[in-house]
Write a protein that holds these residues in place. Structure first.
Motif, short mmCIF file in Angstrom:
data_model
loop_
_atom_site.label_atom_id
_atom_site.label_comp_id
_atom_site.label_asym_id
_atom_site.label_seq_id
_atom_site.Cartn_x
_atom_site.Cartn_y
_atom_site.Cartn_z
N ALA A 42 -10.79 2.84 1.70
CA ALA A 42 -11.74 3.37 2.69
C ALA A 42 -11.39 4.81 3.06
N LEU A 43 -10.28 5.31 2.54
CA LEU A 43 -9.83 6.65 2.95
C LEU A 43 -9.17 7.34 1.77
N LYS A 44 -9.53 8.60 1.57
CA LYS A 44 -8.84 9.43 0.57
C LYS A 44 -8.08 10.52 1.31
N LEU A 45 -6.82 10.68 0.98
CA LEU A 45 -6.02 11.71 1.64
C LEU A 45 -6.33 13.07 1.03
N PRO A 46 -6.16 14.15 1.82
CA PRO A 46 -6.29 15.48 1.23
C PRO A 46 -5.20 15.71 0.18
N GLU A 47 -5.44 16.70 -0.66
CA GLU A 47 -4.55 16.98 -1.79
C GLU A 47 -3.08 17.14 -1.39
N TRP A 48 -2.86 17.77 -0.24
CA TRP A 48 -1.48 18.13 0.13
C TRP A 48 -0.71 16.96 0.74
N LEU A 49 -1.36 15.81 0.85
CA LEU A 49 -0.68 14.67 1.46
C LEU A 49 -0.77 13.50 0.50
N ASP A 50 0.31 12.72 0.43
CA ASP A 50 0.37 11.65 -0.55
C ASP A 50 0.66 10.33 0.16
N TYR A 51 0.08 9.24 -0.37
CA TYR A 51 0.29 7.92 0.24
C TYR A 51 1.77 7.60 0.41
N TYR A 52 2.55 7.91 -0.61
CA TYR A 52 3.96 7.49 -0.57
C TYR A 52 4.80 8.35 0.38
N GLN A 53 4.29 9.57 0.62
CA GLN A 53 4.91 10.41 1.64
C GLN A 53 4.72 9.77 3.03
N VAL A 119 10.71 9.04 -1.35
CA VAL A 119 11.54 8.03 -2.01
C VAL A 119 11.56 6.72 -1.22
N LEU A 120 10.74 6.63 -0.17
CA LEU A 120 10.68 5.48 0.72
C LEU A 120 12.03 5.29 1.43
N TYR A 121 12.03 4.37 2.40
CA TYR A 121 13.24 4.36 3.23
C TYR A 121 14.43 3.71 2.54
N THR A 122 14.20 3.08 1.39
CA THR A 122 15.31 2.53 0.63
C THR A 122 15.92 3.55 -0.35
N PHE A 123 15.25 4.68 -0.55
CA PHE A 123 15.67 5.80 -1.43
C PHE A 123 16.45 5.33 -2.68
N TYR A 124 15.83 4.37 -3.41
CA TYR A 124 16.50 3.85 -4.60
C TYR A 124 16.72 4.92 -5.66
N ALA A 125 17.94 5.06 -6.13
CA ALA A 125 18.23 5.88 -7.30
C ALA A 125 17.58 5.18 -8.50
N PRO A 126 17.22 5.93 -9.57
CA PRO A 126 17.44 7.36 -9.76
C PRO A 126 16.25 8.23 -9.32
N LEU A 127 15.43 7.75 -8.37
CA LEU A 127 14.51 8.69 -7.73
C LEU A 127 15.39 9.65 -6.96
N GLN A 128 15.14 10.96 -7.13
CA GLN A 128 16.05 11.91 -6.49
C GLN A 128 15.30 12.80 -5.52
N ALA A 129 15.64 12.66 -4.23
CA ALA A 129 15.08 13.53 -3.21
C ALA A 129 15.91 14.81 -3.14
N HIS A 130 15.45 15.78 -2.37
CA HIS A 130 16.23 17.00 -2.14
C HIS A 130 17.57 16.62 -1.52
#
Lengths: 552, 157
Positions: A42-53, A119-130
């Motif tokens: 029912a909703l599309k986010l603008p380009e600069w915002l992402d669902y997973y963010q 990376v969601l609140y579990t920040f599972y490796a090997p997803l790498q945040a800053h």
């Protein structure tokens, strides 16, 4: 105005923690609202915002930031109330701890908003945040430790001055919770400092993924008890006073907290039941240890209803259930927390299903799990915190919780309950049909997936309706908080909102219950038993490390 | 420590229920073989496609008449991307990831496996009914996570 209850300086640090908690609450619930609309397309986010963010922000802000800041506010106010005003050192270190926790939070939030940490609140490796995301996490934990240890210091001073006495129940429970938190954080601190930070900054090239997951869940499960135990403190110590009763049994209350320290930590593998690298034997052993928390949970349930029944009969309740009608249902401070407890009955039962070894396969990473934690941390814990907020803020600001605000508070808890009932029921049922968690709009072209938009309750739309009601309820709560903080009329001696602490008869309580050396020792023994061999295997049989991936 | 009589009954009931629950779970797992997916083998996550059995992803018949499916999870899909398997035969899914953590979850069954890079996961399943089964990734793996799916055609033989 009566001001003797909590020293003015101590009130200030508690209020700063509360302010931070409710700011996170408002942003976090708004993220939740966006999610339920995206999930039913029912909703599309603008380009600069992402669902997973947004999902990362929702999880972090509500499950970690709101809870932790609220808990420390509650502890600071309650420790000052029950053990006396803080000394200058305790006060200073509470402020330092608050500042470090807040700094860590801001760093994490900036990285998430910048799109550097989806990376969601579990920040599972090997997803790498800053790298700074992990630095922020580390600062957050260190800040909570500083606040925690300064409260331990306050408690130590009290005990030195009261040799041979048991501490007040509130202080005992707060210290038990802090001990649990510090031991639990060792896992996440180890993985963040020794695995993630060197890897994210490029000082090491590979990461042992299975080890990082195991260390995370060593922390991740006691984390839920870090949320739950402060709610239990409200149930054991605050609620009996609100209804005019006493603590049912001081020794059982202390025993249950000790058991939670022992059995909430060596159990993290029940979050990893469907993954390789850990043998079935160790998974099953930790399943057995997980189930041990049923015992203190049953003690707590018994104590609560015993307190209610004793008080209801004192008020003239007759017959098997007549006492229920006599309870002070018109007092929102009680009713909110009672509903919170009621939600924990299916919440706890669902938890037993989740941890039941092979049964976990049915629900693992489905929406069922999302439904589960919304009726555990999302209602029993959160609504208990709402129930505390209604008197804690006016107590700290010296204002009145007026009749009209009480009516609004009833509306707030009613909407939260209805919204949560709709949303979590839909989530549980959709999960049983296989709908995944942590997923944007799931437009899989398959009959099984189309069924997730078909039913009355088994429908993403029902979930969105529930989520919308919840957001309205959240806005209402923030409105009440603002009123109680700045706008409600000032209280005088008659209308002063007291900090309720129930009487607890500790004359029969065995002294060894407050001998922390014993309990911390046993806790580490159990941890060593449950974790040494499997972790050694994961380290010894480590595959070549994984590289850095930014897939968002 | 004083315990009320009713509390003793209540806790006794709880402890007995606990023992029954755990016995059911334990017998089902270790005597009847209903354990969740697991595995002990590791693999170099950068050399997945050079390492058996993932050098030949897909269905293989083993000597004992059972089947093995070697499956690689990757952002945002599976290798092989098309899979046909026989109904009524025991199939062992052997799974790994060549990048981040994923899952391999067959909707409508209890096959729900984590794909962890560097580790190899196993789960045995027998499809009773022929038909098309939806497979999805239910562990967040990146911006295309919600597109990560495949189908398994189960056919009569």
């Amino acid at each position: 105005m009566k001001t003797g209850e909590i020293a003015a300086e101590d009130r200030k640090v508690a209020l700063f923690n509360l302010g931070f908690a409710y700011s996170a609450f408002l942003i976090g619930t708004l993220c939740g609202l966006l999610q339920v609309f995206i999930r039913n397309d029912a909703l599309k986010l603008p380009e600069w915002l992402d669902y997973y963010q947004i999902l990362t922000a929702h999880g972090l802000l509500l499950a970690i930031v709101f809870t932790t800041f609220f808990i420390f506010a509650f502890f600071q106010a309650g420790m000052s109330r029950t053990l006396g005003a803080f000394g200058p050192k305790v006060r200073l270190w509470n402020w330092v701890g608050f500042a470090v926790t807040a700094l860590g939070t801001i760093l994490v939030v900036v990285m998430v908003v910048a799109g550097q940490a989806s990376v969601l609140y579990t920040f599972y490796a090997p997803l790498q945040a800053h790298g700074l995301f992990y630095v922020g996490l580390a600062l957050f934990v260190i800040g909570t430790w500083i606040q925690g240890f300064s409260l331990v210091g306050h408690y130590a001073v009290w005990r030195r001055n009261h040799k041979g006495e048991l501490s007040p129940l509130f202080a005992f429970m707060a210290i038990a919770t802090i001990i649990l938190w510090v031991i639990a954080c060792l896992g996440v601190v180890a993985t963040v400092l020794f695995q993630f930070i060197p890897w994210a900054f490029g000082w090491t090239s590979g990461i042992n993924v299975e080890l990082s997951r195991s260390l995370f869940w060593y922390f991740g499960h006691p984390l839920v008890y870090f949320w739950l135990l402060p709610a239990y403190m409200a149930w054991y110590v605050i609620v009996p006073k609100i209804i005019g009763g006493k603590v049912f049994s001081d020794s059982l209350a202390r025993l249950s907290f000790v058991l939670f320290i022992l059995f909430s930590i060596p159990v993290g593998f029940h979050h990893q039941l469907t993954e390789p690298g850990i043998s079935s034997f160790w998974k099953f052993l930790q399943t057995v240890l997980t189930f041990m928390v049923i015992i203190p949970s049953l003690i707590t349930a018994f104590s609560m209803f015993a307190t209610f029944e004793i008080r209801g009969r004192e008020l003239g309740g007759r017959g098997l259930f007549g006492w229920i009608r006599k309870l002070p249902w018109r007092d929102v401070r009680f009713t909110s927390i009672f509903i919170a407890m009621a939600f924990f009955i299916p919440g706890g039962a669902g938890g037993i299903i989740n941890a039941s070894f092979q049964m976990n396969e049915v629900i693992h990473n489905t929406l069922w799990v999302v439904g589960h934690f919304h009726i555990t941390v999302g209602t029993p814990v959160a609504m208990t915190f709402f129930g505390l907020t209604f008197w804690l803020i006016p107590n700290l600001t010296g204002r009145r919780f007026t009749k009209s605000l009480q009516k609004l508070a009833f509306l707030q808890i009613a909407t939260w309950s209805i919204g949560m009932l709709l949303m979590s029921t839909a989530q549980h049922l959709l999960g049983l049909l296989g709908a995944p968690r942590r997923t944007a709009y799931t437009g899989y072209a398959h009959d099984d997936a189309l069924a997730w938009f078909d039913g009355l309750l088994t429908n993403h739309v029902t979930m969105a309706v529930g989520g919308s009601i919840l957001f309205l309820s959240a806005v209402l709560l923030v409105f009440i908080v603002i009123q109680l903080w700045w706008l409600a009329p000032k209280a005088d001696e008659q209308t002063y909102e007291a900090f309720p602490i129930a009487e607890s008869d500790s004359s029969m309580t065995p002294r060894f219950l407050e001998n922390w050396k014993i309990w911390i020792g046993i806790a580490f023994l159990l941890i060593a038993l449950a974790y040494t061999i499997p972790l050694a295997e994961i380290i010894q049989h480590a595959p070549p490390g994984s590289g850095r991936f930014q897939t968002w | 420590m004083h315990l009320h009589k009713y509390e003793k009954i209540w806790l006794g009931f709880g402890v007995i229920a606990l023992i029954i629950f755990l016995s059911v779970v334990g017998v089902s797992a270790f005597a009847q073989g209903h354990a969740p997916s697991s595995g002990h083998m590791t693999i170099d996550p950068e050399k997945v496609r050079e390492t058996a059995p993932f050098d030949q992803p897909g269905l293989h018949k083993k000597e004992d008449g059972t089947y093995e499916v070697a499956m690689i999870a990757l952002t945002f899909g599976y290798e092989p991307s098309k899979l046909q398997v026989p109904a009524g035969k025991e199939i062992t899914f052997t799974l790994t990831s060549e990048d981040v953590v994923h899952s391999f979850s067959i909707i409508g069954t209890n096959v729900n496996m984590m794909a962890v890079p560097g580790q190899i996961n196993h789960r045995t399943h027998t499809f009773k009914e022929p038909g098309s089964y939806l497979v999805i990734c239910n562990e967040y793996c990146g911006s295309g996570h919600h597109f990560m799916s495949t189908e398994i055609e189960v056919v009569e033989q």
